[in-house]
Design a protein around this motif. Sequence first.
Motif, short mmCIF file in Angstrom:
data_model
loop_
_atom_site.label_atom_id
_atom_site.label_comp_id
_atom_site.label_asym_id
_atom_site.label_seq_id
_atom_site.Cartn_x
_atom_site.Cartn_y
_atom_site.Cartn_z
N HIS A 76 -4.83 -32.61 8.13
CA HIS A 76 -5.53 -31.72 7.21
C HIS A 76 -6.80 -31.17 7.87
CE1 HIS A 76 -5.39 -30.29 3.19
NE2 HIS A 76 -6.62 -30.69 2.91
N GLY A 77 -7.00 -29.87 7.75
CA GLY A 77 -8.23 -29.27 8.24
C GLY A 77 -8.16 -28.74 9.66
N VAL A 78 -7.03 -28.88 10.34
CA VAL A 78 -6.89 -28.37 11.70
C VAL A 78 -6.51 -26.90 11.62
CG1 VAL A 78 -5.60 -28.53 13.86
CG2 VAL A 78 -6.25 -30.61 12.64
N THR A 110 -10.56 -29.39 14.12
CA THR A 110 -9.88 -28.60 15.14
C THR A 110 -10.39 -28.96 16.53
OG1 THR A 110 -9.64 -26.82 13.53
CG2 THR A 110 -9.24 -26.26 15.83
N ILE A 111 -11.69 -29.21 16.65
CA ILE A 111 -12.25 -29.63 17.94
C ILE A 111 -11.62 -30.95 18.38
CG2 ILE A 111 -14.37 -30.41 19.09
CD1 ILE A 111 -15.87 -28.39 17.23
N TRP A 171 -9.90 -32.27 -5.13
CA TRP A 171 -9.24 -31.00 -5.37
C TRP A 171 -10.08 -29.84 -4.85
CZ3 TRP A 171 -10.55 -26.67 -8.27
CH2 TRP A 171 -9.53 -25.73 -8.41
N ARG A 172 -11.39 -29.87 -5.10
CA ARG A 172 -12.28 -28.81 -4.62
C ARG A 172 -12.33 -28.78 -3.09
NH1 ARG A 172 -17.45 -27.75 -8.23
NH2 ARG A 172 -17.74 -26.45 -6.41
N ARG A 173 -12.34 -29.95 -2.46
CA ARG A 173 -12.35 -30.01 -1.00
C ARG A 173 -11.06 -29.42 -0.43
NH1 ARG A 173 -10.40 -33.28 3.01
NH2 ARG A 173 -11.67 -33.43 4.87
N ASN A 174 -9.93 -29.80 -1.00
CA ASN A 174 -8.64 -29.26 -0.55
C ASN A 174 -8.57 -27.75 -0.75
OD1 ASN A 174 -7.80 -31.79 0.23
ND2 ASN A 174 -6.59 -32.16 -1.61
N LYS A 175 -9.11 -27.27 -1.85
CA LYS A 175 -9.12 -25.83 -2.11
C LYS A 175 -9.98 -25.12 -1.07
CE LYS A 175 -8.29 -22.30 -4.81
NZ LYS A 175 -7.01 -21.67 -4.83
N ALA A 176 -11.12 -25.68 -0.72
CA ALA A 176 -11.99 -25.08 0.30
C ALA A 176 -11.30 -25.07 1.66
CB ALA A 176 -13.31 -25.85 0.37
N ILE A 177 -10.61 -26.13 1.99
CA ILE A 177 -9.88 -26.18 3.27
C ILE A 177 -8.77 -25.15 3.29
CG2 ILE A 177 -8.32 -27.61 4.65
CD1 ILE A 177 -10.15 -29.98 4.04
N GLN A 178 -8.07 -24.96 2.17
CA GLN A 178 -7.02 -23.95 2.11
C GLN A 178 -7.58 -22.54 2.28
OE1 GLN A 178 -3.72 -24.22 2.15
NE2 GLN A 178 -4.10 -26.40 2.43
N ALA A 194 -5.37 -22.58 18.69
CA ALA A 194 -6.36 -23.25 17.84
C ALA A 194 -7.60 -22.38 17.73
CB ALA A 194 -6.72 -24.61 18.42
N PHE A 195 -8.06 -22.19 16.50
CA PHE A 195 -9.30 -21.47 16.24
C PHE A 195 -10.38 -22.52 16.01
CE2 PHE A 195 -11.85 -19.07 12.83
CZ PHE A 195 -12.73 -18.57 13.77
N ILE A 196 -11.35 -22.56 16.90
CA ILE A 196 -12.39 -23.59 16.86
C ILE A 196 -13.37 -23.25 15.74
CG2 ILE A 196 -14.12 -24.84 18.20
CD1 ILE A 196 -11.22 -25.07 19.26
N ALA A 197 -13.02 -23.71 14.53
CA ALA A 197 -13.81 -23.39 13.35
C ALA A 197 -14.42 -24.62 12.69
CB ALA A 197 -12.94 -22.65 12.33
#
Length: 149
Positions: free
Chosen positions: A70-72, A138-139, A23-30, A131-134
Amino acid sequence: MVWLIVVLVLIVLIVLWVLRKRWRRNKAIQILLHHSQRLSDQVMDAALTSLKIPVQEPLTSKPITDIWGHGVMAFSYIFPKSFSTIDQHQLADALQKAAEELDIASSDPALPPFVITDYFELEGQQHVDLAFIANEATIEYVRDVNRVA
């Protein structure tokens, strides 16, 4: 019998710990996705302004993470057909200049901070995916898109 209860309690605690971490990981990704979307919108707005393209206010994008995973940090823009007078390379250059002016850097030195991954016209509208290379997801997404293209 007591050892069975202890094992069950341990299993429940481990499951709760794993769910909390997820849950914390998903929240950080959001949070990262929302921040990246705001930056991407800001850079796209600055790029279009420098190209003297009128922009509907406010400029908003849609994340394409539902499709690619997820995470892109990639976002889709839809513009009116009049936008198609701008070449993809002109837009890419304007995005690069806008990112430099706003002091936005890529997380991969081999790639610019913003990469146009798709640029096409459909049903009288111009579609642009940016795409924002963050992050690494995304890479990988950009590399996969470039392999297919």
